[in-house]
Design a protein around this motif. Structure first.
Motif, PDB file in Angstrom:
ATOM      1  N   ASP A  88       0.817  -1.338  -0.107  1.00 42.40           N
ATOM      2  CA  ASP A  88       0.119   0.108   0.022  1.00 42.40           C
ATOM      3  C   ASP A  88       0.883   1.217  -0.041  1.00 42.40           C
ATOM      4  N   ARG A 144       2.380   1.759  -4.363  1.00 39.92           N
ATOM      5  CA  ARG A 144       1.720   1.255  -5.346  1.00 39.92           C
ATOM      6  C   ARG A 144       1.994   1.643  -6.702  1.00 39.92           C
ATOM      7  N   ASN A 179      -4.465  -8.246  -9.219  1.00 37.87           N
ATOM      8  CA  ASN A 179      -4.968  -7.278  -9.970  1.00 37.87           C
ATOM      9  C   ASN A 179      -4.557  -7.392 -11.610  1.00 37.87           C
ATOM     10  N   ARG A 207      -6.036  -1.893  -8.136  1.00 42.23           N
ATOM     11  CA  ARG A 207      -6.179  -1.687  -6.563  1.00 42.23           C
ATOM     12  C   ARG A 207      -7.436  -2.853  -6.238  1.00 42.23           C
ATOM     13  N   GLU A 220     -10.116   1.040  -2.878  1.00 43.03           N
ATOM     14  CA  GLU A 220      -9.162   1.936  -3.192  1.00 43.03           C
ATOM     15  C   GLU A 220      -9.180   2.373  -4.424  1.00 43.03           C
ATOM     16  N   VAL A 244      -7.594   5.292  -6.938  1.00 41.07           N
ATOM     17  CA  VAL A 244      -6.382   5.765  -7.531  1.00 41.07           C
ATOM     18  C   VAL A 244      -6.246   7.395  -7.583  1.00 41.07           C
ATOM     19  N   GLN A 285     -14.104  -1.622 -10.558  1.00 41.88           N
ATOM     20  CA  GLN A 285     -13.976  -2.019  -9.307  1.00 41.88           C
ATOM     21  C   GLN A 285     -15.229  -2.206  -8.524  1.00 41.88           C
ATOM     22  N   SER A 309      -1.935   7.745  -0.666  1.00 42.07           N
ATOM     23  CA  SER A 309      -2.663   6.909  -1.467  1.00 42.07           C
ATOM     24  C   SER A 309      -3.717   6.292  -0.290  1.00 42.07           C
ATOM     25  N   ALA A 327      -5.252   2.812   0.084  1.00 40.34           N
ATOM     26  CA  ALA A 327      -5.174   1.269   0.244  1.00 40.34           C
ATOM     27  C   ALA A 327      -6.693   1.009   0.423  1.00 40.34           C
ATOM     28  N   ASP A 328      -6.891  -0.404   0.440  1.00 44.51           N
ATOM     29  CA  ASP A 328      -8.171  -0.837   0.763  1.00 44.51           C
ATOM     30  C   ASP A 328      -8.644  -1.071   1.857  1.00 44.51           C
TER      31      ASP A 328
END
Length: 579
Positions: free
Chosen positions: A124, A127, A363, A370, A434, A436, A471, A549, A551-552
């Protein structure tokens, strides 16, 4: 005209905001002996004070029976704020949409969040190196891990060791056992090859100190816990910090701008408006820490213009307000015929899910970058108005356990009977993913609009891209796969391309980050790797604004860890006489 009043004292540190980041900074700096002024735009709140307790009250004790007409999550929820606040507007640009949630209370959003406490993983922070999109953080997991460990020990989080590379394990308390619907979810996940593991929530299942109680399974963490058994910044960080005698807490203090020295460009204090008296005040401080939320901190910096900071404080790079992003979100619910007519027993559990699904796919084999995790709901929780609405989702009929169908609902006795029969027979699934980071998603100062305190407001420009929309499509495909494995009946209609596959409006997940990003290059970032402003070394940002960023994962645990790290850096710099 506002009346100007000067505070005579010069504080070591002035912190703006008392949520996760501000609360942690106040706690750590006060323990180190610093004299701290803590400004909170909302009122005082202590969930253990009878004046504020709504825990263990029945819905019918509310004048509106628990409806969300005055608070977004219901009358008894500890959410003093919302997406729309009277006298505090924000605007939109180019017909785009962003819903901005503001919390106006001590402890901020931490009083009513889901307590989902996930660490960011090694991937994470890097990326760009993995998929070529966005940017890498200037730090890695190993830089943050010691602080995650300390946050686990100080605050407490339950979970299990799973040894998943990008879902790092913590120092866990025992998790609560799965409830019946969660046993079914685990079984369905195994059949569909989708992991379903114990969730990781900052709720105490065992005592960790003498000041806090242990969860008693009322399932009402959203009302904030009078036993301090869950994590809220107000009860776990701010109130203990105030008890040190080193924190001056000022409630209803709406920060207007950061004041700076015209020669050095360094911060000298904060100008704020008393929200009740509409008087303006100044706090003088040697160090200023912004923790007002990603949007509010960006607003403050952009409004803090001077001859040395023409584009706003900490904004020589021009990135303040840019790279705004929220978690993606999509949801679906289902009816499980085999859970009808359940025997009644206490199944409340903790205030949230006992199991969840971490991101599990590669992915490189998918058409979007993500990932996302899945949060699950269900069981025999407290009924509320609107309960049983799934009857309508079944088009008036529902399947029975013996394979026949029955007309649902009706009026009077028939309706009451069905509500009882359906009780506990639903599950819900919500993906949280997540996005982008995108330079074209941003907030800026609206040149024409001010709030009721005379402070220029934010204007948002935000669009989801194909990355996030694809997603959300995948989320719904996963939900249907899980519902099939559960033997359930999906409620509603699976959303399609015309609705961007049901992706939630930006801002609705309340995980916005990225407006004051950190980085090694001062030309493309506002902060260095310690959350310290490149342009003014005595200014720090310790909320989600510093994120490169998302992250999930939910951002709170990382906000807490990075705030602790920044606090250590402040203490070190003061000792070295650099601040």
């Amino acid at each position: 005209m506002f009346q100007i009043k000067e505070q005579p004292a010069v504080f070591d540190v002035c912190i703006i905001g008392s949520g996760a980041g501000g609360g942690m900074a106040a706690y750590q700096l006060a323990k180190a002996g610093a004299k701290v002024a803590l400004l909170e735009a909302g009122g005082y709140f202590d969930p253990a004070d009878p004046k504020y307790i709504t825990q263990l009250k029945w819905p019918w004790e509310s004048p509106r029976r628990g409806a969300s007409t005055t608070r977004p999550f219901g009358d008894f929820d500890a959410a003093w704020g919302g997406w729309e606040l009277e006298g505090e507007p924000y605007t939109h640009k180019n017909g785009t949409k962003f819903d901005w949630f503001r919390s106006r209370m001590l402890g901020g959003r931490t009083n009513h969040w889901g307590r989902i406490s996930l660490r960011f993983g090694p991937n994470d922070f890097k990326r760009h190196s993995i998929d070529g999109l966005g940017d890498d953080w200037p730090i890695g997991y190993d830089d943050v891990k010691p602080y995650y460990d300390q946050v686990d020990k100080l605050i407490g989080v339950f979970g299990t060791v799973e040894n998943i590379h990008n879902e790092p394990d913590g120092i866990f308390l025992p998790p609560p056992p799965p409830r019946l619907h969660e046993h079914f979810l685990k079984k369905a996940g195994k059949a569909a090859n989708i992991p379903v593991i114990p969730s990781r929530l900052s709720i105490l299942t065992k005592p960790i100190n003498d000041q806090r109680g242990v969860c008693f399974y009322c399932s009402q963490c959203g009302r904030s816990c009078q036993a301090y058994a869950d994590f809220s910044s107000s009860s776990v960080l701010v109130i203990p910090a105030v008890k040190t005698g080193n924190v001056t807490l000022i409630n209803n203090a709406m920060a207007r701008e950061i004041l700076t020295d015209p020669n050095s460009g360094l911060a000298t204090g904060v100008s704020y408006v008393d929200r009740e008296k509409l008087t303006e005040h100044t706090i003088k401080a040697k160090v200023v820490v912004l923790a007002a939320s990603a949007g509010e901190s960006a607003r403050l910096l952009l409004n803090s213009k001077s001859s040395r900071h023409e584009g706003g404080l900490a904004n020589s790079s021009g990135v303040v307000g840019k790279y705004l992003h929220d978690s993606t979100g999509a949801s679906r619910s289902a009816f499980l015929p085999h859970l009808m007519d359940r025997k009644r027993y206490n199944e409340d559990g903790v205030g949230g899910m006992h199991v969840y699904t971490p991101w599990w796919l590669d992915n490189k084999k998918l058409d979007f970058p993500r990932g996302y995790h899945i949060e699950y709901g269900g069981g025999m929780g407290m009924p509320s108005y609107g309960f049983g609405s799934g009857i309508e989702g079944l088009n008036g009929k529902y399947p029975t356990a013996n394979g026949t169908t029955k007309q649902a609902g009706g009026y009077g006795a028939s309706l009451k009977e069905d509500y009882r029969r359906f009780y506990g027979a639903y599950v819900g699934m919500a993906g949280r993913g997540e996005a982008v980071p995108n330079v074209n998603n941003y907030c800026e100062i609206d040149p024409n609009v001010v709030d009721k305190y005379g402070i220029p407001v934010l204007r948002f420009n935000y669009n989801w891209t194909d990355y996030e929309i694809k997603q959300a499509k995948h989320m719904h495909e996963t939900f249907e796969e899980m519902i099939h494995a559960l033997g359930g009946v999906a409620l509603g209609t699976k959303p399609g391309a015309d609705t961007n596959y049901g992706i939630a409006a930006p801002g609705r997940i309340i995980h916005e980050v990225g407006t004051v990003r950190m980085g090694d290059d001062k030309k493309s970032s506002a902060l260095n790797k310690f959350s310290q402003a490149h342009d003014a070394k005595n200014v720090y940002v310790v909320d989600g604004g510093s994120f490169v960023s998302q992250a999930d994962k939910n951002p709170t645990w990382t906000i807490l860890a990075l705030s602790w790290r920044a606090s250590d850096h402040i203490i070190e710099q003061i000792k070295q006489k650099n601040l």
